[in-house]
Design an enzyme around this catalytic site. Structure first.
Site, PDB file in Angstrom:
ATOM      1  N   TYR A  66      -1.738  -0.462  10.630  1.00  0.00           N
ATOM      2  CA  TYR A  66      -1.903  -0.903   9.240  1.00  0.00           C
ATOM      3  C   TYR A  66      -0.763  -0.363   8.379  1.00  0.00           C
ATOM      4  O   TYR A  66      -0.173  -1.099   7.587  1.00  0.00           O
ATOM      5  CB  TYR A  66      -3.250  -0.441   8.689  1.00  0.00           C
ATOM      6  CG  TYR A  66      -3.472  -0.839   7.246  1.00  0.00           C
ATOM      7  CD1 TYR A  66      -3.897  -2.126   6.921  1.00  0.00           C
ATOM      8  CD2 TYR A  66      -3.247   0.063   6.203  1.00  0.00           C
ATOM      9  CE1 TYR A  66      -4.090  -2.503   5.601  1.00  0.00           C
ATOM     10  CE2 TYR A  66      -3.438  -0.309   4.880  1.00  0.00           C
ATOM     11  CZ  TYR A  66      -3.860  -1.585   4.581  1.00  0.00           C
ATOM     12  OH  TYR A  66      -4.037  -1.963   3.270  1.00  0.00           O
ATOM     13  N   SER A  93       0.837  -1.198   0.000  1.00  0.00           N
ATOM     14  CA  SER A  93       0.000   0.000   0.000  1.00  0.00           C
ATOM     15  C   SER A  93       0.867   1.241   0.000  1.00  0.00           C
ATOM     16  O   SER A  93       1.945   1.259   0.613  1.00  0.00           O
ATOM     17  CB  SER A  93      -0.908   0.015   1.237  1.00  0.00           C
ATOM     18  OG  SER A  93      -1.605   1.244   1.342  1.00  0.00           O
TER      19      SER A  93
END
Length: 260
Positions: A150, A140
């Site tokens: 995350y 990501s």
């Protein structure tokens, strides 16, 4: 390339990879938690493309399930070998880093770190013996930020992918970290993120993203950042001083909280 194994293969980026490979005549092994959804998607792919689709129902937060999938990747010649691994399974870890309840963090570690490590090792060993293979780990752009666990996990995933690429050099195995920006999938809705503050220009289509990633993989690239606008953003994040990254991360976190 004959068989692709995809984790989280029934929705979002994983489903887009499944469709792309099926359209190329590549047989599939799809891994997901929801049996009904998995079987329905597999049936649609078989009917629409004629490829063989094997399914594995597995909750990858469970280490026995991780071992089951790894065993399929390293299965002896009785079953078609896995030529392509796409580690895509994941979810947004929303718990605060100050939360004493670590259950969501632990699940994130298992699904998006340990599973990637276990399956990547299994695939690299099996593929290196045959002298060919592709490993794609979905990372990501948020790995360049410092918002939460995350972003920390995705930073690990990208570093791991590049490290695995170094260790498999010369074996015929290509390892690619896919680094997407915001993608129009159900990921954000499931995480409770409306995304209304995100400009339309920054959203990516999952099918287009996968096609660009596959072109990068075919070229042997270690990192794939689809679309020029996101390449520029990733380059800017890498070049920015850390205090700037910290302030940007705080701003983005504040905006996301306002959307909830």
């Amino acid at each position: 390339m004959h068989v692709a194994l995809i984790t989280g293969g029934t929705a979002g980026i994983g489903a887009a990879f499944a469709r792309a490979f099926a359209a190329r005549g590549v047989d599939l092994v799809l891994v997901a938690r929801n049996r009904d959804r998995l079987e329905e998607f597999a049936a649609d792919l078989r009917a629409g493309t004629g490829v063989a689709v094997e399914t594995i129902v597995a909750d990858l937060s469970d280490r026995e399930a991780q071992a089951e999938v790894a065993a399929r990747i390293e299965a002896p010649g009785s079953r078609p070998p896995i030529d392509i691994l796409v580690s895509n399974a994941g979810f947004s870890v929303r718990s605060s880093l100050l939360d004493p309840d670590l259950r969501q963090h632990d699940r994130g570690f298992e699904v998006m770190q340990r599973t990637v490590l276990v399956l990547g090792g299994a695939a690299a060993r099996a593929m290196a013996l045959r002298g060919r293979g592709w490993i794609i780990n979905v990372c990501s752009v948020s790995a360049g930020l410092t918002q939460n666990n995350y972003t920390a996990i995705k930073a690990w995933t990208q570093n791991y992918s590049e490290s695995l690429s170094v260790q498999t050099a010369g074996t015929g195995v290509t390892v690619t970290a896919l680094v997407p920006g915001w993608v129009r999938t159900e990921f954000h809705a499931r995480a409770g993120i409306a995304g209304t503050s995100i400009p339309d220009l920054l959203w990516l289509d999952a099918d287009d993203l996968v096609e660009e990633c596959l072109r990068d993989v075919a070229r042997g690239r270690t990192v794939s950042v689809p679309q020029l606008r996101w390449k520029v953003i990733v380059a800017a994040l890498r070049a920015a001083p850390r205090p700037v990254i910290h302030r940007l991360s705080a701003l983005l976190t504040s905006r996301r909280n306002e959307e909830e």
